[in-house]
Scaffold this motif. Sequence first.
Motif, short mmCIF file in Angstrom:
data_model
loop_
_atom_site.label_atom_id
_atom_site.label_comp_id
_atom_site.label_asym_id
_atom_site.label_seq_id
_atom_site.Cartn_x
_atom_site.Cartn_y
_atom_site.Cartn_z
N UNK A 180 36.58 25.71 62.89
CA UNK A 180 35.19 25.51 63.46
C UNK A 180 35.02 23.74 63.04
N UNK A 181 34.17 23.20 62.25
CA UNK A 181 34.46 21.67 62.39
C UNK A 181 35.43 20.85 61.67
N UNK A 182 35.83 19.71 63.07
CA UNK A 182 37.01 18.90 62.66
C UNK A 182 36.49 17.96 61.23
N UNK A 183 37.21 17.97 60.51
CA UNK A 183 36.99 16.98 59.18
C UNK A 183 38.25 15.74 58.91
N UNK A 184 37.87 14.98 58.19
CA UNK A 184 38.99 14.52 57.72
C UNK A 184 40.01 13.58 58.99
N UNK A 185 39.00 13.49 60.04
CA UNK A 185 39.73 12.59 61.47
C UNK A 185 39.91 11.23 60.81
N UNK A 186 41.31 11.23 60.77
CA UNK A 186 42.12 9.75 60.56
C UNK A 186 43.32 8.95 60.52
N UNK A 187 43.40 8.24 61.52
CA UNK A 187 45.18 7.08 61.97
C UNK A 187 45.35 6.73 59.94
N UNK A 188 46.57 7.79 59.57
CA UNK A 188 46.60 7.09 58.19
C UNK A 188 48.48 6.62 57.87
N UNK A 189 48.14 5.36 58.24
CA UNK A 189 50.31 5.20 58.55
C UNK A 189 50.56 5.33 59.76
N UNK A 190 49.60 5.12 60.75
CA UNK A 190 50.47 5.39 61.62
C UNK A 190 50.39 6.98 62.39
N UNK A 235 44.30 2.32 48.49
CA UNK A 235 45.54 1.81 47.40
C UNK A 235 46.44 2.35 47.91
N UNK A 236 46.54 3.33 49.39
CA UNK A 236 47.64 3.64 50.13
C UNK A 236 47.98 5.08 49.77
N UNK A 237 46.81 5.46 49.10
CA UNK A 237 46.28 6.82 49.15
C UNK A 237 45.15 7.79 50.19
N UNK A 238 45.34 8.77 50.27
CA UNK A 238 44.79 9.34 51.50
C UNK A 238 43.34 9.89 50.92
N UNK A 239 42.53 9.89 50.93
CA UNK A 239 40.88 10.22 49.40
C UNK A 239 40.51 10.97 50.81
N UNK A 240 40.43 12.70 50.37
CA UNK A 240 39.59 13.65 51.92
C UNK A 240 38.23 13.33 50.63
N UNK A 241 36.28 13.42 51.12
CA UNK A 241 35.38 13.36 50.75
C UNK A 241 35.02 14.98 51.42
N UNK A 242 34.40 16.10 50.83
CA UNK A 242 34.75 17.24 50.98
C UNK A 242 32.66 17.94 50.26
N UNK A 243 32.16 18.56 50.77
CA UNK A 243 31.77 19.84 49.67
C UNK A 243 31.89 20.47 49.40
N UNK A 244 31.77 20.73 48.47
CA UNK A 244 32.29 21.95 47.70
C UNK A 244 30.67 23.16 47.81
#
Length: 464
Positions: free
Chosen positions: A41-51, A109-118
Amino acid sequence: MSLDQQLKKKASDQVNEKGSIVKKDPFYPLYHIAPPVGLINDPNGWIQWNGTYHLFYQWMPFKAGHGAKFWGHVSSEDMINWKEEPIALAPSDWFDKDGCYSGSAISFNEELLLYYTGNVKNNNIREAYQCLAVSKDGRNFEKLGVQIEVPGGYTAHFRDPKVWQEHDRYYMVVGAQTEKEEGSVVWFSSEDLKKWQFGGMLADGFGYMWECPDFFSLNGTDILLFSPQGLSASGIDYRNIHQTGYIAGKWNKGTNQFLHEEFVELDHGFEFYAPQTTMDDQGRRLLIGWMGVPDQDEQLHPTIENGWVHQLTIPRELTYKNGRILQKPVEELKQLRKQQKYHLELNTQKIIMKDIPKASEIKLDIQANENVKIDFFEHLKLHFDTSTHYVQLLRPKLDGTGTEERVAVAEQLTDIQCLIDHSSIEIFINDGEIVFTSRIFAEPSNNKLTIQANGELTVWELAK
């Protein structure tokens, strides 16, 4: 082996065991993102990261139904060829044991962060926590636990954080339900993505819950995109069980005044919900949505027999013109055009083509303001009536009891672009001013297209 590792292994084993059956289903898409097994179902964390484009999604691997959701993960260099990545999140901790619900991604800071609901349910009592997971390589994620709890005045229907950066500050919008059981979106701000300050309510006004909010600007206009629940059908509007749309205006963060226009539906089709956007390195605002709607007859989808259900939309580029969002397939998708099957001049006479591939693109440039009729595979019909200005999409009901329709209004039609992928169609009208997104479960062996219009028709077969 930790519980997290056990759950991810169990899900991976399910893919290995049943994935080949899923992929052989004639309704399984060629170029859309779909579950390797189970429900998406829902798309999440949609991002272009490091190309590289990264997309996460809500996933139930163990059945073609809902439950304690995982985050599946795919990546792509071109938004056409998607690579299956390791499972990003599993419902394995006390704060997300009943589902890693929707959220977003951001680079820091060169990291990929995911925010989500628990999502947590104890004795049928719901709890909701906004959580964080971090990755250094974009593939393996470490959970850092709860970052935000539900503020006073809101119920535990509090979810789907979308995070973004403006200058040296970070912002988050969250879908919420007030204690009066009214839908709304609230916001937070932070200087370091760790300590979050509650900003209050951004918008409210209708429905009992607003899900999957997204906030961005297009051409100087602020857009709040969300999926409200609890809107009743009104004429040709709000015909799905739940809707998706946006309000446009200007948000003053200092005073928290969001002066905006009325709610506008983003898509007029049968299946569209919970879209999420990102900005890529070309400066494009890109959207992907779920080709489904909660509580809307998904148990009747024939794909369930083969162990999967639902898919996501193609990536779309958004622009804003004359007070409306326009949606167009991303330019990269033209690379799918394998060969040109037809190029015809139409003069309102009915044309029948019996060999239209089930993965195809159809483009009609309309030369005169006349009625248009298109019949896809003797299953789905698209009509435009110049006397009513109604654009009408009709298909058989999934339960076989008759026909259902969705309708939009256009002064006239100038062009129609259709992207078909085995069991889905995305129709873009008037350069993306009107969009219909729908599943189509036509007989797999039926390749018939009937069209009556005045204009220039091109049909491409699509292939990777």
